[in-house]
Design a protein around this motif. Structure first.
Motif, short mmCIF file in Angstrom:
data_model
loop_
_atom_site.label_atom_id
_atom_site.label_comp_id
_atom_site.label_asym_id
_atom_site.label_seq_id
_atom_site.Cartn_x
_atom_site.Cartn_y
_atom_site.Cartn_z
N LYS A 1 -8.30 4.95 11.26
CA LYS A 1 -8.00 3.53 11.06
C LYS A 1 -8.76 2.71 12.10
CE LYS A 1 -3.22 4.88 10.09
NZ LYS A 1 -1.84 4.81 10.61
N VAL B 1 0.85 -1.19 0.00
CA VAL B 1 0.00 0.00 0.00
C VAL B 1 0.88 1.23 0.00
CG1 VAL B 1 -1.91 -1.13 1.19
CG2 VAL B 1 -0.13 0.03 2.51
N TYR C 1 1.29 5.96 3.73
CA TYR C 1 0.16 6.74 4.24
C TYR C 1 0.62 8.03 4.91
CZ TYR C 1 -3.86 8.03 7.08
OH TYR C 1 -4.88 8.73 7.67
N ALA D 1 -9.30 6.27 3.27
CA ALA D 1 -8.33 7.37 3.29
C ALA D 1 -8.55 8.39 2.17
CB ALA D 1 -6.91 6.81 3.24
N TYR E 1 -6.88 2.02 3.86
CA TYR E 1 -6.02 2.74 2.93
C TYR E 1 -6.66 2.87 1.55
CZ TYR E 1 -2.12 2.32 6.21
OH TYR E 1 -1.30 2.41 7.30
N GLU E 2 -7.27 1.79 1.10
CA GLU E 2 -7.79 1.77 -0.26
C GLU E 2 -9.13 2.47 -0.40
OE1 GLU E 2 -7.87 -2.37 -1.17
OE2 GLU E 2 -5.70 -2.52 -1.48
N ASP F 1 0.31 2.71 13.17
CA ASP F 1 -0.10 1.31 13.04
C ASP F 1 0.47 0.45 14.16
OD1 ASP F 1 -1.25 2.10 10.62
OD2 ASP F 1 0.56 1.61 9.50
N ARG G 1 -5.75 -2.49 5.24
CA ARG G 1 -5.67 -2.38 3.79
C ARG G 1 -6.95 -1.76 3.23
NH1 ARG G 1 -4.63 -7.36 2.66
NH2 ARG G 1 -6.73 -8.02 2.15
#
Length: 322
Positions: free
Chosen positions: A77, A38, A41, A248, A244-245, A185, A241
């Motif tokens: 998150k 990824v 970030y 975000a 993020y995809e 994270d 994941r």
């Protein structure tokens, strides 16, 4: 394209007694970085915030509404502390907490046309489409038109965010505060490894900041504590994941269209972030009024920091939201 550096350093904070878990986590992360890289970030977030600052300097402002009440969403998150902070805001201020679970259950219970559509989808194990979800949220927000609110679990995607913005702006009540919770994270992964649950009651313990009086057992019943099935590095990485995809990219949109309303708060714990959150909420909402204890418990259940907001339990069924 690479996994954020903070993910790779997750095992540094592991205690010696967690060495086996740390080795397992490192193995999972290696597989993840190889199979599903990824973007960085942290670098992306800095770019988004710089973009928002430039837009503010250029005079770009969020849509203005006729109602001064607070309309807030948090982008975070999984496991970043959104539930804990939402609960604190509800206690501190006269805010209504609106969750996707509330929305779906209310419409199904009311037997409305929308509710019947959702009930059919839930019964079949299907996915609630964006258009239907936006209409459900709009209808729920109509019931809170005279109140300040926090919207939890929605929007989760850029498409949902655009549709919600269009609806709220057309009704003269656009969002006026978007808060991003920036927690490393590694910190969230550590929380997962340190988290234990008394399944019959739902009581949650954490080895780091809320340990049980006797290791491994519930304080009130003496019964053994357990790990939730989804409190694993593998599940967290899958959800990270997805964040993020799918989620975000919402920040890019808000930086362009709501730059003066977008705030990113950084910290390792909710206690570190709470003063920052108060600093951005207080100017918009000065009325302090604590909710009853049962309301706070409801918020904690609905906005559990670790829960999967793509799944909403409705009776003995589960609704799936994109």
């Amino acid at each position: 394209m690479r996994v954020p550096r903070s993910v790779f350093y997750a095992t540094r904070a592991a205690r010696p007694s967690q060495s086996a878990a740390a080795h397992r986590l490192a193995s999972v992360l290696r597989l993840y970085s190889t199979a599903t890289p990824v973007r960085d970030y942290e670098a992306q977030l800095r770019g988004v915030l710089d973009k928002a600052a430039r837009n503010v300097e250029a005079g770009v402002r969020a849509p203005e509404g006729d109602d001064p009440r607070l309309r807030l969403i948090m982008v975070a998150k999984p496991g970043a502390g959104k539930g804990t902070l939402s609960s604190r805001l509800v206690k501190k201020y006269n805010l209504n907490f609106i969750s996707t679970g509330d929305v779906l259950r209310h419409e199904i219970g009311a037997g409305s046309e929308l509710g019947k559509q959702v009930e059919k989808i839930v019964a079949e194990g299907g996915l609630v489409p964006d258009e239907l979800m936006v209409e459900l949220v709009r209808k729920e927000l109509d019931r809170h038109v005279d109140a300040s609110w926090i919207l939890d679990g929605f929007p989760r995607t850029l498409s949902q965010g655009r549709m919600l913005n269009e609806v709220l702006t057309s009704e003269g009540r656009p969002l006026n505060l978007i808060v991003n919770l920036n927690v490393p994270d590694s910190v969230i992964l550590s929380r997962i490894q340190a988290r234990w649950v008394h399944l019959p009651s739902g009581r949650v313990y954490n080895d780091d900041f809320n340990p049980p009086k006797t290791p491994g057992v519930d304080d009130e019943t003496g019964e053994p504590l357990s790990k939730r099935p989804d409190d694993t590095p593998e599940v967290f990485i899958k959800r990270l994941r997805s964040y993020y995809e799918a989620t975000a990219p919402l920040l890019e949109m808000y930086a362009a269209e709501y730059p003066d309303c977008l705030h990113s708060l950084t910290g390792n714990t909710s206690d570190e972030i709470w003063p920052q959150l108060m600093a951005v909420v207080a100017p918009l909402h000065e009325r302090a009024d604590a909710y009853a204890a049962e309301e706070d418990a409801h918020v904690r259940e609905e906005a559990d920091d670790m829960r999967d907001t793509t799944e909403v339990h409705v009776g003995d069924k589960t609704a799936h939201i994109r």
